[in-house]
Design a protein around this motif. Sequence first.
Motif, short mmCIF file in Angstrom:
data_model
loop_
_atom_site.label_atom_id
_atom_site.label_comp_id
_atom_site.label_asym_id
_atom_site.label_seq_id
_atom_site.Cartn_x
_atom_site.Cartn_y
_atom_site.Cartn_z
N GLU A 211 0.84 -1.20 0.00
CA GLU A 211 0.00 0.00 0.00
C GLU A 211 0.87 1.25 0.00
O GLU A 211 0.47 2.29 -0.51
CB GLU A 211 -0.99 0.00 1.16
N GLU A 212 2.09 1.13 0.56
CA GLU A 212 3.00 2.28 0.54
C GLU A 212 3.50 2.57 -0.87
O GLU A 212 4.09 3.63 -1.11
CB GLU A 212 4.17 2.04 1.49
N LEU A 213 3.25 1.67 -1.81
CA LEU A 213 3.58 1.90 -3.22
C LEU A 213 2.35 2.37 -4.00
O LEU A 213 2.45 2.64 -5.20
CB LEU A 213 4.12 0.61 -3.85
N GLY A 214 1.22 2.46 -3.33
CA GLY A 214 -0.02 2.84 -4.00
C GLY A 214 -0.55 1.75 -4.91
O GLY A 214 -1.26 2.04 -5.88
N LEU A 215 -0.22 0.49 -4.61
CA LEU A 215 -0.62 -0.60 -5.50
C LEU A 215 -2.15 -0.71 -5.56
O LEU A 215 -2.82 -0.67 -4.53
CB LEU A 215 -0.04 -1.93 -5.03
N PRO A 216 -2.68 -0.91 -6.76
CA PRO A 216 -4.10 -1.22 -6.89
C PRO A 216 -4.30 -2.73 -6.79
O PRO A 216 -3.33 -3.50 -6.84
CB PRO A 216 -4.44 -0.73 -8.29
N ASP A 217 -5.53 -3.15 -6.64
CA ASP A 217 -5.84 -4.57 -6.80
C ASP A 217 -5.64 -4.95 -8.25
O ASP A 217 -5.91 -4.15 -9.16
CB ASP A 217 -7.29 -4.85 -6.39
N VAL A 218 -5.21 -6.18 -8.48
CA VAL A 218 -5.13 -6.71 -9.85
C VAL A 218 -6.46 -7.40 -10.12
O VAL A 218 -6.69 -8.53 -9.67
CB VAL A 218 -3.95 -7.68 -10.01
N ILE B 80 4.65 -8.12 -4.71
CA ILE B 80 4.91 -6.70 -4.86
C ILE B 80 6.19 -6.46 -5.66
O ILE B 80 7.08 -7.31 -5.69
CB ILE B 80 4.98 -5.99 -3.49
N PRO B 81 6.29 -5.31 -6.32
CA PRO B 81 7.46 -5.02 -7.16
C PRO B 81 8.54 -4.26 -6.40
O PRO B 81 8.27 -3.31 -5.68
CB PRO B 81 6.87 -4.15 -8.26
N TRP B 82 9.78 -4.67 -6.61
CA TRP B 82 10.91 -4.00 -5.98
C TRP B 82 11.75 -3.22 -6.99
O TRP B 82 12.35 -2.20 -6.65
CB TRP B 82 11.80 -5.03 -5.28
N THR B 83 11.79 -3.69 -8.24
CA THR B 83 12.62 -3.04 -9.27
C THR B 83 11.78 -2.74 -10.50
O THR B 83 10.69 -3.29 -10.68
CB THR B 83 13.80 -3.95 -9.66
N ARG B 84 12.30 -1.87 -11.37
CA ARG B 84 11.57 -1.48 -12.58
C ARG B 84 11.48 -2.63 -13.59
O ARG B 84 10.54 -2.71 -14.36
CB ARG B 84 12.26 -0.29 -13.24
N THR B 85 12.49 -3.48 -13.58
CA THR B 85 12.56 -4.53 -14.59
C THR B 85 12.86 -5.87 -13.93
O THR B 85 12.97 -5.95 -12.69
CB THR B 85 13.66 -4.22 -15.63
N THR C 89 11.57 5.41 -4.99
CA THR C 89 12.53 5.87 -3.99
C THR C 89 13.20 7.17 -4.45
O THR C 89 13.73 7.25 -5.57
CB THR C 89 13.59 4.80 -3.74
N GLY C 90 13.15 8.17 -3.61
CA GLY C 90 13.78 9.45 -3.91
C GLY C 90 13.01 10.33 -4.86
O GLY C 90 13.47 11.44 -5.19
N ARG C 91 11.84 9.88 -5.32
CA ARG C 91 11.04 10.67 -6.25
C ARG C 91 10.08 11.55 -5.48
O ARG C 91 9.16 11.04 -4.82
CB ARG C 91 10.27 9.76 -7.21
N PRO C 92 10.25 12.86 -5.52
CA PRO C 92 9.38 13.75 -4.76
C PRO C 92 7.91 13.52 -5.13
O PRO C 92 7.56 13.42 -6.30
CB PRO C 92 9.85 15.15 -5.17
N GLY C 93 7.08 13.43 -4.11
CA GLY C 93 5.66 13.27 -4.33
C GLY C 93 5.21 11.84 -4.53
O GLY C 93 4.00 11.58 -4.60
N SER C 94 6.13 10.88 -4.63
CA SER C 94 5.73 9.49 -4.81
C SER C 94 5.01 8.99 -3.56
O SER C 94 5.20 9.51 -2.46
CB SER C 94 6.93 8.60 -5.11
#
Length: 579
Positions: free
Chosen positions: A416-423, A453-458, A486-491
């Motif tokens: 939820e801290e990543l803003g994940l939606p339900d699939v 949950i996802p940890w990396t972009r790829t 991580t480190g992205r303002p507003g994320s």
Amino acid sequence: MSQQHSAAPATDSATAAVAARRRDWWREAVIYQVYPRSFADSNGDGMGDLEGVRSRLPYLRDLGVDAVWLSPFYASPQADAGYDVADYRAVDPMFGTLLDADALIRDAHGHGLRIIVDLVPNHSSDQHEWFKRALAEGPGSPLRERYHFRPGKGERGELPPNDWESIFGGPAWTRVTEPDGTPGEWYLHLFAPEQPDFNWEHPAVGDEFRSILRFWLDMGVDGFRIDVAHGLVKAEGLPDLGSGDQVKLLGNDVMPFFDQDGVHAIYRQWRTILDEYANKMGPEGPSSEGRWWETGGRIFVAEAWTPTVERTANYVRPDELHQAFNFQYLSTAWDADELRAVIDGTLEAMRPVGAPATWVLSNHDVTRHATRFANPPGLGTQIRTAGDRDLGLRRARAATLLMLALPGSAYLYQGEELGLPDVVDLPDEVRQDPAYFRGAGQDGFRDGCRVPIPWTRTGPSYGFGDGGSWLPQPEVWGELSVAAQTGRPGSTLELYRTALAVRRAQPDLGAGDAVEWLRAPEGVLAFRRGEFVCVTNTTGESVTTPAYGRVLLASDEVARAGDEAKTPADTTVWWTTAV
């Protein structure tokens, strides 16, 4: 001389205050739920495991949570994702070993995190040794008395003993084939047939679970989340309910198999065990130096679906459990009046029993709140449609800041801290929720909130592991990953990190039992806690409110002009009046 005498009580007072705060850490804790199979995979088999969780403990430490609750990792056939336990003292090989569990607990303590484990006392697996022996020994076996075996109704016993329905749909009874091959007795299972309910009237059941508690306390765990805490005791005689579509009554009506008064005697016995462990090494003992976790109380948190928050309060009386999930709050629509009513009702109900309110927005059994709030209200807690993704995320961020500002403790669900939606578009063939395969009952769409949950972009599973994942991850996962945010303002991730840091730093946040409501426009919640003010706009339009000092944090940009502030739609703002 007088100065020396005056200084000593102050020092003693400060020491006592620190000790009390450590002991009562749970009153203001933020606890993070890890669903082990979907958190991190250490061996590339597509399934998360304990070693994977252990490797990600620094992430949880840096996120700023106080404790980690682990969903079941016990030995299990996995008919219901581990909530069908075959051996309560063993780790399922898919998750690791007891040594892995020991290492995880030790490492967590080393990172300043407490560990809470799931306990499943309402039912076991049908592969539990007790149940297997009960079947093999046939009618009259003493082992059958530890479950609810009954003869059927009808001329040949062909009908279930009563009209109870399974929470997963269909009858709550399954007929067994006896050792001689004939149709025989029926056994009760409020959930899947692979999950026979224990008979808590039998003393051996209580003895066994008190032993299980001590086993894990000796391993070093800091508490237990009690699954189906409201279900252990059934009404005497197992009377018919006399109603169809029983699942719709759950949490709203008194049921003969839920929230019976007899459960409280069980929890009073359990509480004495936890208090014994909490008192083994007090704040003045060796544990105060280097073994900080032993200075604090061990805790119980109840998963108790009850008709009212007042009934929920019965579970957290001073000699019973410590916390109970606030499912009334989780089920509340994104509406200022409804939220205020639930907040007031919760605080009023908890105050007489001296328990903290325990707030939660998502878990492994309900649609993530980023998706619930993306859809119209009234659809329940299992939703099949994606809705308006941007709207859902905006509301979810605001709802989280509101929750973290309320008095008491809060639970977060992984991702939820990543803003994940339900699939919501998982192919039918990959679903594993047992409720999905039953004819009636719940929708069975819990798999959507359990996608790894996802940890990396790829990568093959966005950093979840070196292999794939047991449930397919959507393509959008990469940009929602920890690395991407991580480190992205507003994320959303940085919003959570900042919120937890501010919450810990603000003396007026955390523990408490009251808020001071402030005058606010329609559709807006505003309350004060000391020098802290929270404003939540639940409407679809910007609103003007007073500028209550300095902005600590906001879920969206706030425009300020002099003594006024314009709060955007679906936004929460934290203010401080301190200079």
